[in-house]
Design a protein around this motif. Structure first.
Motif, PDB file in Angstrom:
ATOM      1  N   VAL A 279       0.850  -1.200   0.000  1.00  0.00           N
ATOM      2  CA  VAL A 279       0.000   0.000   0.000  1.00  0.00           C
ATOM      3  C   VAL A 279       0.886   1.250   0.000  1.00  0.00           C
ATOM      4  CG1 VAL A 279      -1.669   1.337   1.365  1.00  0.00           C
ATOM      5  CG2 VAL A 279      -1.967  -1.121   1.112  1.00  0.00           C
ATOM      6  N   GLY A 280       1.935   1.232   0.819  1.00  0.00           N
ATOM      7  CA  GLY A 280       2.833   2.378   0.925  1.00  0.00           C
ATOM      8  C   GLY A 280       3.501   2.704  -0.398  1.00  0.00           C
ATOM      9  N   VAL A 281       4.089   1.688  -1.064  1.00  0.00           N
ATOM     10  CA  VAL A 281       4.817   1.984  -2.308  1.00  0.00           C
ATOM     11  C   VAL A 281       3.852   2.391  -3.431  1.00  0.00           C
ATOM     12  CG1 VAL A 281       6.834   0.573  -1.762  1.00  0.00           C
ATOM     13  CG2 VAL A 281       4.971  -0.454  -3.059  1.00  0.00           C
ATOM     14  N   LEU A 282       2.670   1.761  -3.413  1.00  0.00           N
ATOM     15  CA  LEU A 282       1.686   2.108  -4.450  1.00  0.00           C
ATOM     16  C   LEU A 282       1.187   3.539  -4.248  1.00  0.00           C
ATOM     17  CD1 LEU A 282      -0.015   0.958  -6.836  1.00  0.00           C
ATOM     18  CD2 LEU A 282      -1.765   0.387  -5.167  1.00  0.00           C
TER      19      LEU A 282
ATOM     20  N   ILE B  79       1.375   9.402  -5.148  1.00  0.00           N
ATOM     21  CA  ILE B  79       1.623  10.699  -4.518  1.00  0.00           C
ATOM     22  C   ILE B  79       2.770  11.425  -5.214  1.00  0.00           C
ATOM     23  CG2 ILE B  79       2.692  11.691  -2.417  1.00  0.00           C
ATOM     24  CD1 ILE B  79       0.758   9.933  -0.812  1.00  0.00           C
ATOM     25  N   GLY B  80       3.819  10.679  -5.545  1.00  0.00           N
ATOM     26  CA  GLY B  80       4.976  11.285  -6.199  1.00  0.00           C
ATOM     27  C   GLY B  80       4.644  11.890  -7.539  1.00  0.00           C
ATOM     28  N   LEU B  81       3.681  11.302  -8.239  1.00  0.00           N
ATOM     29  CA  LEU B  81       3.396  11.826  -9.579  1.00  0.00           C
ATOM     30  C   LEU B  81       2.283  12.861  -9.606  1.00  0.00           C
ATOM     31  CD1 LEU B  81       0.748  10.382 -11.146  1.00  0.00           C
ATOM     32  CD2 LEU B  81       2.267   8.453 -11.151  1.00  0.00           C
TER      33      LEU B  81
ATOM     34  N   GLY C  70       7.592   3.323   2.781  1.00  0.00           N
ATOM     35  CA  GLY C  70       7.206   2.915   1.413  1.00  0.00           C
ATOM     36  C   GLY C  70       6.707   4.105   0.608  1.00  0.00           C
ATOM     37  N   ILE C  71       5.965   4.972   1.269  1.00  0.00           N
ATOM     38  CA  ILE C  71       5.488   6.196   0.593  1.00  0.00           C
ATOM     39  C   ILE C  71       6.686   7.042   0.182  1.00  0.00           C
ATOM     40  CG2 ILE C  71       4.261   8.377   0.968  1.00  0.00           C
ATOM     41  CD1 ILE C  71       2.379   6.747   2.815  1.00  0.00           C
ATOM     42  N   TYR C  72       7.674   7.118   1.069  1.00  0.00           N
ATOM     43  CA  TYR C  72       8.860   7.951   0.816  1.00  0.00           C
ATOM     44  C   TYR C  72       9.595   7.486  -0.443  1.00  0.00           C
ATOM     45  CZ  TYR C  72      13.468  10.066   1.819  1.00  0.00           C
ATOM     46  OH  TYR C  72      14.645  10.758   1.752  1.00  0.00           O
TER      47      TYR C  72
ATOM     48  N   VAL D  50      11.637  -4.058  -4.652  1.00  0.00           N
ATOM     49  CA  VAL D  50      11.292  -5.110  -5.629  1.00  0.00           C
ATOM     50  C   VAL D  50       9.864  -4.860  -6.123  1.00  0.00           C
ATOM     51  CG1 VAL D  50      10.913  -7.581  -5.954  1.00  0.00           C
ATOM     52  CG2 VAL D  50      12.866  -6.798  -4.612  1.00  0.00           C
ATOM     53  N   MET D  51       8.960  -4.564  -5.191  1.00  0.00           N
ATOM     54  CA  MET D  51       7.562  -4.274  -5.564  1.00  0.00           C
ATOM     55  C   MET D  51       7.511  -3.095  -6.538  1.00  0.00           C
ATOM     56  SD  MET D  51       5.561  -4.467  -1.957  1.00  0.00           S
ATOM     57  CE  MET D  51       5.250  -5.973  -1.066  1.00  0.00           C
ATOM     58  N   LEU D  52       8.304  -2.071  -6.256  1.00  0.00           N
ATOM     59  CA  LEU D  52       8.281  -0.871  -7.097  1.00  0.00           C
ATOM     60  C   LEU D  52       8.776  -1.154  -8.506  1.00  0.00           C
ATOM     61  CD1 LEU D  52       9.443   1.856  -4.609  1.00  0.00           C
ATOM     62  CD2 LEU D  52       7.403   1.963  -6.018  1.00  0.00           C
ATOM     63  N   LEU D  53       9.816  -1.987  -8.607  1.00  0.00           N
ATOM     64  CA  LEU D  53      10.328  -2.309  -9.943  1.00  0.00           C
ATOM     65  C   LEU D  53       9.265  -3.077 -10.731  1.00  0.00           C
ATOM     66  CD1 LEU D  53      12.937  -2.076 -11.687  1.00  0.00           C
ATOM     67  CD2 LEU D  53      13.389  -4.439 -11.072  1.00  0.00           C
TER      68      LEU D  53
END
Lengths: 183, 501
Positions: free
Chosen positions: B23-26, B31-33, B64-66, B364-367
């Motif tokens: 959830v954090g990385v997603l 949020i980043g974009l 993860g959000i960071y 890994v999730m982000l990639l």
């Protein structure tokens, strides 16, 4: 060496002056709490120290904003210069119009309206309740400020509020303030 | 080390932690974009949501959000030349040019691959260096802690950009805000003006939400929106030659990013600019920089990701935040009742190692998410900002209310939102103010203890070799860039045949 005083420079200088005044006020207030007592620092020490520093750097900034000879750099600035000095300038917008064709004057007006609506919303919370006040805020911003169509605006606002209500009230059990309607 | 890693994996691989990491990385990527949102804003807004969670789970999600936001920020830099994150500013130079040349997909792909490799390298270094660093820091007393805080404040001022005096002015302002209320060790209530809500001080989360979320929304309304360039799935294919060409840039960027990220107070923005500058000097392809060179994307993207991870070295080992977002995360630690610093590794090994291992998993999730799905994320840029920003305002204010169930918090967010807007308009850096606010109580505590140790004499600061070394480093960071800048200008003038009269 001095440069001509532009509106932006003047605004920045006025802001720094205000910050300097706050710093001086903190120094005066800080002395009231005591500076050093029995050879040890007292409650006013840090306010005096940082208030003084704030006033000093703010006044230096006022002076510096009208001078170019005292150019000083930060680490990031040096790196930025290093990175971009030989490059062609980044593409800039041809006019001040954004993709919706709004000029900077129109956007300034929108900004003031949004700040006004936001303040009115927070003031209305005790009367209308959190949910109703914010529902009104979402719709008014979308329809009046952004000139979006009413139906999609209501739909988006309803979805956003339902999600916020679900997360904060139902899941996190936050007791949001209610108003005259009881919600 | 292996025991710690196993402990970390057993913590990070629980279903709950994996879920919140995802959830954090997603959410971080999204949020980043989003224009008007960045990792600092995202973390600040979402802290209220995590208050009911286990601290380790909450921190895994917030972290993860960071780093997710670092990936997301790249997408806007490449497609609309508008960085979602300050650390992605330099990516706009070549990334946007690549997009204009129809190579948006390749730019996004190399950014994702570079960020991933950098993350893995920097995490290995972080895991190897942070614990001995923390062990060394255990020898620190109040004097050394005071020196470290001064170093952190000086670095963040230098990191923040703009003029040094503005940075110092804002750091002092942050420290001043932190003095409001009753400080520990003193009985006087300072600057409360009779308001009982201020007795406990100005709460950190509300200030962050105001400055970053609301301030940025107001700024974006004034700036207006730019049109995105389309990225297609088929463009995401990157050639082996491009990948090979970018390899050394990624490695260089990773190490530069890690080194700079380790400095307390320095952030990933500085790392991205420095790595780009160095790459432009050493690359065989230097003539293409600024015109769409793939190395010009690979290097800064690797550097900012490596720096984001390295920021956790001073944050976890010293309790001094590495940058703006880690400053907010540091605030989150204290909200969960944790005190970051050297003792954290000894007292909370499950939390520290679970968090560090979650970085591996998150990357890994982000990639996996970003390589195939970047064009899908890019579609979000088409959501009209007109609908988006009122929702950001709603989330910010309801989040602020939920921290202490108090309308005073909502007013604070509104006030600091307006302050944040003016700071952006007037080019006043926000990061030094944040660091001043976060470090204020710690700074005052160290001042009190040092003054007690030296019986009112702060000369004691210069009696410890460690504190003297740290203070010299701070001085170099403060004065060095100005000296370098002057030397550069003198050289530039000489090469142009100019002399000062």
């Amino acid at each position: 060496m001095t440069r001509s005083i532009t509106g932006a420079n003047l605004r920045k200088a006025v802001a720094s002056l205000i910050i300097a005044v706050i710093g001086i006020a903190a120094v005066i207030g800080g002395f009231g709490y005591g500076f050093i007592e029995d050879g040890r620092i007292a409650a006013g020490f840090l306010p005096v120290l940082v208030g003084g520093a704030m006033a000093l750097f703010a006044l230096l900034d006022v002076v510096g904003s009208f001078r170019t000879s005292e150019k000083e750099s930060t680490l990031l600035e040096t790196a930025q210069v290093e990175a971009v000095d030989t490059l062609e300038p980044a593409p800039e917008r041809e006019s001040d119009l954004d993709i919706y064709g709004r000029s900077s004057k129109q956007r300034d007006r929108m900004l003031l309206m949004v700040i006004g609506i936001m303040l009115a919303t927070v003031l209305l919370v005790p009367v209308l309740g959190f949910i109703v006040a914010f529902a009104l805020m979402l719709i008014v911003i979308a329809v009046v400020v952004e000139r979006r169509r009413l139906l999609p605006s209501i739909l988006v606002s309803a979805i956003a509020l339902a999600a916020a209500y679900g997360i904060f009230v139902l899941f996190l059990r936050v007791p949001l303030p209610t108003g005259i309607l009881g919600i | 080390m292996w025991e710690n890693l196993m402990l970390g994996f057993s913590t990070a691989l629980t279903f709950e932690n994996l879920l919140w990491c995802f959830v954090g990385v997603l959410v971080g990527t999204v949020i980043g974009l989003m224009p008007g949102l960045g990792s600092t804003t995202g973390v600040a807004i979402l802290i209220p949501l995590t208050l009911g969670m286990e601290p380790v789970t909450a921190l895994i999600m917030l972290a993860g959000i960071y780093y997710g936001a670092q990936y997301g920020g790249t997408i806007t830099s490449v497609l609309i030349s508008t960085p979602g994150e300050a650390a992605s500013v330099v990516t706009t130079l070549d990334g946007y040019q690549m997009a204009r040349n129809g190579r948006a997909g390749a730019a996004l792909a190399i950014a994702a691959i570079g960020s991933f490799i950098a993350a893995i390298i920097s995490l290995a270094l972080l895991m190897a260096l942070a614990p001995p660093f923390a062990k060394f820091a255990l020898n620190f007393g109040p004097v050394e802690n005071l020196a470290i805080i001064i170093l952190g404040l000086v670095t963040v001022v230098s990191f923040a950009g703009g003029s040094m005096r503005k940075g110092l002015m804002m750091a002092a302002a942050g420290l001043l805000i932190s003095t409001v209320g009753v400080a520990s060790g003193f009985s006087d209530a300072r600057f409360t003006f009779g308001n009982v809500n201020l007795l406990g001080g100005i709460p950190f989360v509300e200030v962050m939400i105001g400055l970053f979320a609301l301030g940025e929304v107001l700024h974006q309304i004034r700036v207006g929106a730019a049109a995105p360039i389309k990225a297609r799935f088929k463009d995401m294919v990157i050639s082996r030659k491009e990948l090979f060409k970018s390899g050394p840039s990624i490695i260089r960027g990773s190490f530069i990013g890690f080194l700079l990220g380790c400095l307390p107070g320095a952030g990933s923005t500085l790392a991205s600019f420095m790595s780009y500058g160095i790459e432009k000097r050493v690359s065989k392809n230097k003539d293409n920089f600024g015109k769409g060179a793939i190395e010009g994307v690979a290097s800064p993207e690797s550097a900012n990701n490596a720096a984001a991870n390295a920021n956790f070295v001073p944050t976890l080992a010293l309790g001094i935040p590495g940058g703006g977002t880690t400053a907010v995360l540091l605030g989150a630690f204290t909200i969960y009742g944790l005190q970051p610093g050297p003792l954290l590794f000894e007292q909370q090994p499950t939390l520290v190692w679970g968090l560090l291992v979650s970085f591996f998993i998150g990357n890994v999730m982000l990639l996996v998410l970003n390589l195939p799905l970047a064009p899908v994320f890019a579609q979000m840029l088409r959501i009209p900002y007109a609908y988006l920003y009122p929702i950001i305002v709603l989330t910010s204010l309801i989040g602020a209310y939920s921290v202490s169930n108090n309308m005073f918090s909502v007013w604070l967010v509104v006030i600091f939102g307006i302050v944040g807007f003016f700071m952006k308009e007037l080019d006043l850096p926000i990061a030094p103010l944040v660091l001043g606010l976060v470090l204020g109580p710690l700074f005052e505590k160290s001042l009190v203890q040092t003054s007690a140790l030296g019986q009112g004499n702060f000369g004691i600061l210069f009696q410890s070799p460690i504190s003297v070394t740290i203070l010299i480093l701070a001085l170099l960071l403060a004065v060095g860039p100005t000296v370098i800048g002057k030397l550069r200008r003198t050289q530039g003038n000489k090469s142009k045949g100019l002399t000062h009269v």
